[in-house]
Design a protein around this motif. Structure first.
Motif, mmCIF file in Angstrom:
data_model
loop_
_atom_site.group_PDB
_atom_site.id
_atom_site.type_symbol
_atom_site.label_atom_id
_atom_site.label_comp_id
_atom_site.label_asym_id
_atom_site.label_seq_id
_atom_site.Cartn_x
_atom_site.Cartn_y
_atom_site.Cartn_z
ATOM 1 N N GLU A 42 -57.236 -18.314 -12.762
ATOM 2 C CA GLU A 42 -57.841 -18.215 -14.082
ATOM 3 C C GLU A 42 -58.476 -16.847 -14.289
ATOM 4 O O GLU A 42 -58.440 -16.280 -15.378
ATOM 5 N N ASN A 43 -59.060 -16.306 -13.215
ATOM 6 C CA ASN A 43 -59.657 -14.984 -13.330
ATOM 7 C C ASN A 43 -58.607 -13.892 -13.471
ATOM 8 O O ASN A 43 -58.897 -12.808 -13.969
ATOM 9 N N GLY A 59 -69.694 -13.005 -13.039
ATOM 10 C CA GLY A 59 -70.300 -13.234 -14.343
ATOM 11 C C GLY A 59 -69.923 -12.196 -15.379
ATOM 12 O O GLY A 59 -70.109 -12.408 -16.555
ATOM 13 N N HIS A 60 -69.392 -11.068 -14.937
ATOM 14 C CA HIS A 60 -68.976 -10.050 -15.904
ATOM 15 C C HIS A 60 -67.505 -9.694 -15.693
ATOM 16 O O HIS A 60 -66.678 -9.857 -16.579
ATOM 17 N N ALA A 96 -65.707 -11.259 -13.391
ATOM 18 C CA ALA A 96 -65.041 -12.512 -13.038
ATOM 19 C C ALA A 96 -65.953 -13.687 -13.396
ATOM 20 O O ALA A 96 -67.172 -13.543 -13.426
ATOM 21 N N VAL A 97 -65.334 -14.837 -13.665
ATOM 22 C CA VAL A 97 -66.105 -16.045 -13.948
ATOM 23 C C VAL A 97 -66.288 -16.794 -12.631
ATOM 24 O O VAL A 97 -65.314 -17.216 -12.022
ATOM 25 N N PRO A 98 -67.532 -16.940 -12.166
ATOM 26 C CA PRO A 98 -67.772 -17.492 -10.822
ATOM 27 C C PRO A 98 -67.144 -18.870 -10.609
ATOM 28 O O PRO A 98 -66.600 -19.145 -9.549
ATOM 29 N N THR A 99 -67.217 -19.732 -11.633
ATOM 30 C CA THR A 99 -66.802 -21.129 -11.450
ATOM 31 C C THR A 99 -65.319 -21.332 -11.712
ATOM 32 O O THR A 99 -64.877 -22.466 -11.772
ATOM 33 N N MET A 100 -64.587 -20.272 -11.910
ATOM 34 C CA MET A 100 -63.161 -20.437 -12.173
ATOM 35 C C MET A 100 -62.332 -19.940 -10.993
ATOM 36 O O MET A 100 -62.796 -19.163 -10.162
ATOM 37 N N LEU A 146 -55.918 -14.443 -15.305
ATOM 38 C CA LEU A 146 -55.634 -14.589 -16.730
ATOM 39 C C LEU A 146 -56.693 -13.874 -17.577
ATOM 40 O O LEU A 146 -56.383 -13.290 -18.622
ATOM 41 N N LEU A 147 -57.924 -13.898 -17.105
ATOM 42 C CA LEU A 147 -59.074 -13.415 -17.874
ATOM 43 C C LEU A 147 -58.829 -12.056 -18.536
ATOM 44 O O LEU A 147 -58.979 -11.913 -19.748
#
Lengths: 356, 509
Positions: free
Chosen positions: B356-357, B345-346, B348-352, B359-360
């Motif tokens: 994609e993470n 959630g901070h 890393a994005v849990p649902t991605m 790329l984040l």
């Protein structure tokens, strides 16, 4: 005993199946309703789903109704994915209609090919300007855009009403609250001779595809999705929250404004107090029915357009009240939200604690 | 054997409470005597709040018993708890802003808001020194005053046991002092108090006894006045952490990163601000910031990462530039990468997916995008590189971040930043939750980065790790940084003193 058991992971296929389940439940509940009212189910089914699209004209009407829904819902999806809840697309649509219509009336009787593009531009600017207000309030004062955009819808509707009762009223219109009928140069040509299908339909498909491209392939779309899924992660990655809010609202505003212009310059051909049967609100249902996916929105838009047409036919052939359209749309959203439970939960038969 | 006089007011026996995937309380015992202020001590996530909620009837334990004055007790809801005299003041208040103080209290005690109630409020507030005006509107009150409303509301019910969940996290030092006076008076009158906190000085000042939780287990009981802040910290954090590889002290180069009198004002609801932080980090060194969580670490990390921009711009320096006003992206491009404390959630994005993470945070320094379009193959390759370099256990770049275990996600997140080869890496808790082997791998990678000329700043609660890795070490306490000392010149005990709020050490250069 039927109970719900939490799934370990959200079910992917249920995500796609839930709208279909919701659709079936809506149709079923609708027919129960008709049966209770004493209307033969077969007649109701025909009136609702078959008669409206029996011929080319009917299909074209479906396109006329679906175009604004698809356009608006596709762009709403982007915003909703980003956690920007623009509920006021209806107001942005109305402002687009007013601004575009004002151009048409200002250049009444001027016959030039530039008039329609100018009207489109005015419609886009009008919708964007209306959407800019909640964006400004949100980024400046952190005012909730759900409330501000919704309230501005009513302001827009009253503004339209004021204009067609006053400054924009047709001087030769026997005091009816309507503007003059737009000149030929200010009305959208039909793309299918003999029908009312206008350029808005192909543009709607185009916008949905562009929205899909933005969402799935670009860094901007990625930023929007991250902001919706995990706002803290978006901040950490350096995606500017303010610019995402501005983009989401302005993009929807622009497209809703264009849709409004298409309505007044297309099927309606003038400004009147009611230029939209709630397209801006229905588009919210369409966006969710289409799983906030711009391509899913195309199918959802067609289904919701059919509910408008079916409601009209049912009104004519079965003497049903027009409210039945709203009932259907409401039930669909209701069942969709209910069916979404199945994404995270499974239905289990049997007593608690019993394990297979 | 307990004589009747020794019988504790409440005792919790073998309390066990599990949430999906985590054992919040594991066989915990707790005794609170009549008139005792008992501290429940532990890090974030140690299970303190869960235990308190069990005691208040908000949660039902999976196993274990409660005894009230020696008698077996079952609490199925807070109403029952209040009836026998257990009250709780929560960390987050539940007050209606638009109502007056008295109306709020009336709602809480289910009594009409009339002159009788006003008189009782005035009596209680005068007796305990809790200054409140019954007729003020709540929205006009500050945080300290709001807390006093909550306390008065509890006291009107004449509790025998008062549970306070991190009551001072929102208070100014002056308000803290006032609160302590009230609590001590209550205790003298025989009220038992369960005081939940991780602030060691407060506990030493206030509490008669302490129960220490770590990872859901009770690890110790102590008399806080006989302990030092350092020894309490050691109990909380645990000393059973694997001995990490001792670094040979490297020669440090020129300064690359500095905090220059960095101050962040906390808003009225913000727990902590940062006050006058000064620190220089040189190329080729690891600097460790110790400290118990909640002392400003989150704020520090977010200010350094650029999530929160501050002025004047001279408060943060990076490679000769003033960057306090730069965006997060600008800082990354110029060579400052960071890992926040919270993984899901901070960081890393849990649902991605892991692609994609990657790329984040990766697109600033790596060619993962072209003309605004995401280069998906390159993201996948970059993710694959992280997975291989840090042996992340997963189903490949397409697996969702939430499907990884905490330790594996940790490896992924730390690896993601390291492979971007930043000049300065700021990382919170680099080996939190990872097994010993993976911790060693991360330590080695950090050391290699430093040997290659990068600078690393570690913010951690894990004292052993900091002692082993850092060239210099200091501590963050209540938003202030202590002085920094070469790690070979200090021992864990001394760093514990810094963690407890001492700003310098006697006798150490």
């Amino acid at each position: 005993m039927i109970r719900l058991q939490r799934r370990a992971h959200a079910s992917v296929w249920m995500g796609y199946l839930a709208p279909v389940v919701a659709l079936f439940l809506t149709v079923f509940a609708g027919f129960v309703l008709f049966a209770l009212l004493g209307i033969p189910v077969v007649d109701a089914f025909n009136a609702y789903f078959i008669d409206p699209i029996r011929d080319v004209y009917g299909l074209a009407e479906l396109g006329v109704k679906a175009a604004p829904l698809i356009m608006i819902a596709a762009t709403l999806s982007l915003g909703f994915r980003a956690g920007v809840w623009n509920i006021g697309a209806e107001g942005q649509l109305i402002l687009g209609g007013i601004c575009g219509g004002a151009v048409a009336l200002a250049f009444y009787d001027v016959d030039t090919a530039f008039l329609l593009p100018l009207m489109c531009l005015a419609g886009v600017v009008g919708g964007m300007a209306w959407a800019a207000i909640p964006a400004l309030l949100r980024t400046l004062f952190n005012a909730n855009e759900i409330l501000t955009s919704l309230m501005l819808t009513y302001v827009a509707a009253l503004l339209l009403s004021f204009l067609v009762h006053g400054p924009m009223r047709d001087p030769d219109g026997f005091n009816f609250p309507e503007s003059r009928l737009f000149h030929d140069a200010a009305t959208l040509p039909s793309v299918l001779p003999g029908t009312r299908l206008h350029i808005g339909a192909p543009i709607a498909i185009f916008i949905a595809l562009v929205a899909w491209l933005v969402l799935s392939r670009t860094l901007l779309g990625f930023a929007l999705r991250v902001n919706g899924e995990a706002p803290k992660a978006a901040r950490h990655a350096g995606f500017g929250q303010r610019s995402l809010i501005w983009f989401s609202l302005l993009f929807t505003g622009a497209v809703a404004g264009l849709a409004g212009l298409f309505e007044v310059a297309g099927p309606i051909g003038q400004l009147n107090p009611v230029i939209s049967p709630g397209y801006g609100f229905t588009a919210i249902i369409v966006a969710f029915l289409g799983r906030l996916h711009p391509v899913g929105v195309i199918f959802a838009g067609l289904i919701m357009a059919l509910s408008y047409l079916g409601g009209e036919t049912a009104q004519i052939t079965l003497n049903m009240p027009l409210a039945v359209t709203g009932v259907f749309q409401g039930m669909l959203l209701f069942f969709l939200l209910a069916a979404d439970v199945l994404i995270h939960y499974r239905i289990v038969l049997g007593k608690e604690g019993a394990r297979a | 054997m307990l004589t009747p006089g020794d019988c504790p007011r409440v005792s919790m026996r073998s309390i066990t409470k599990a949430y999906p995937g985590v054992l919040a309380n594991d066989n915990v015992d707790l005794d609170i005597r009549v008139g005792e202020i008992h501290a429940l001590l532990g890090e974030n996530g140690a299970g303190k709040s869960t235990l308190a909620k069990v005691l208040y009837g908000l949660l039902q334990p999976d196993a274990g018993e409660l005894h009230w004055l020696g008698k077996r007790l079952t609490l199925s809801n807070p109403l029952q708890a209040r009836k026998i005299g257990i009250s709780m003041v929560f960390q987050h208040f539940s007050l209606f802003e638009s109502l007056t103080v008295m109306e709020n209290i009336a709602l809480g005690v289910a009594a009409p808001a009339n002159d009788t109630l006003r008189r009782r409020i005035n009596e209680v507030s005068a007796h305990y020194g809790l200054l409140i005006d019954p007729d003020r509107d709540v929205f006009s009150l500050g945080v300290g005053e709001r807390q006093r409303i909550e306390i008065v509301r509890c006291l009107l019910q004449e509790p025998k046991l008062l549970i306070m969940d991190e009551p001072t996290s929102v208070l100014t030092p002056q308000e803290v002092d006032d609160l302590f006076v009230t609590l001590k008076r209550l205790a003298r009158e025989g009220v038992s108090i369960l005081y939940i906190s991780h602030k060691l000085d407060e506990i030493r000042q206030l509490c008669d006894a302490a129960t220490v939780l770590r990872g859901g287990k009770k690890v110790a009981t102590a008399i806080p006045r006989q302990e030092s802040a350092a020894s309490l910290a050691a109990l909380m954090i645990g000393e059973d952490v694997q001995p990490a590889t001792r670094l040979s002290d490297t020669v440090s180069g020129s300064p690359v990163f500095a905090l220059n009198d960095l101050s962040v004002l906390g808003g009225s609801h913000q727990a902590l601000s940062l006050q006058g932080l000064n620190l220089t980090v040189h190329a080729g060194e690891i600097v460790g910031i110790a400290g118990v969580a909640g002392n400003g670490q989150d704020e520090l990390l977010s200010v350094i990462a650029g999530e929160l921009r501050v002025y004047p711009e001279s408060m943060i320096w990076l490679k000769g530039e003033m960057i306090a006003h730069w965006s997060a992206g600008q800082r990354r491009r110029y060579g400052l990468c960071s890992v926040p404390e919270e993984r899901l959630g901070h960081a890393a994005v849990p649902t991605m997916t892991l692609s994609e993470n990657t790329l984040l945070t990766g697109f600033h320094r790596q060619p993962l995008c072209a003309a605004g379009l995401v280069a998906r193959t390159r993201c996948k390759q970059a993710a694959q590189r992280i997975i291989e370099s840090f042996s992340v256990q997963c189903d490949g770049p397409a697996s969702l971040a939430t499907s990884l275990s905490g330790g594996n996600l940790q490896k992924f997140v730390v690896g993601r930043e390291m492979l971007q080869s930043p000049d300065v890496l700021v990382v919170s808790q680099p080996t939190w939750g990872v097994d010993a082997g993976a911790a060693a791998a991360i330590h080695k990678a950090l050391q290699n980065m430093v040997k290659a000329g990068a600078a690393v700043l570690i913010v951690s609660q894990d004292l052993d790790e900091l002692m082993a890795l850092s060239n210099r070490i200091g501590a963050l306490c209540a938003g202030r940084l202590s002085s920094f000392y070469p790690t070979q010149d200090v021992n864990a005990q001394q760093v514990g003193q810094l963690m407890g709020g001492q700003s310098t050490l006697d006798g150490v250069a």
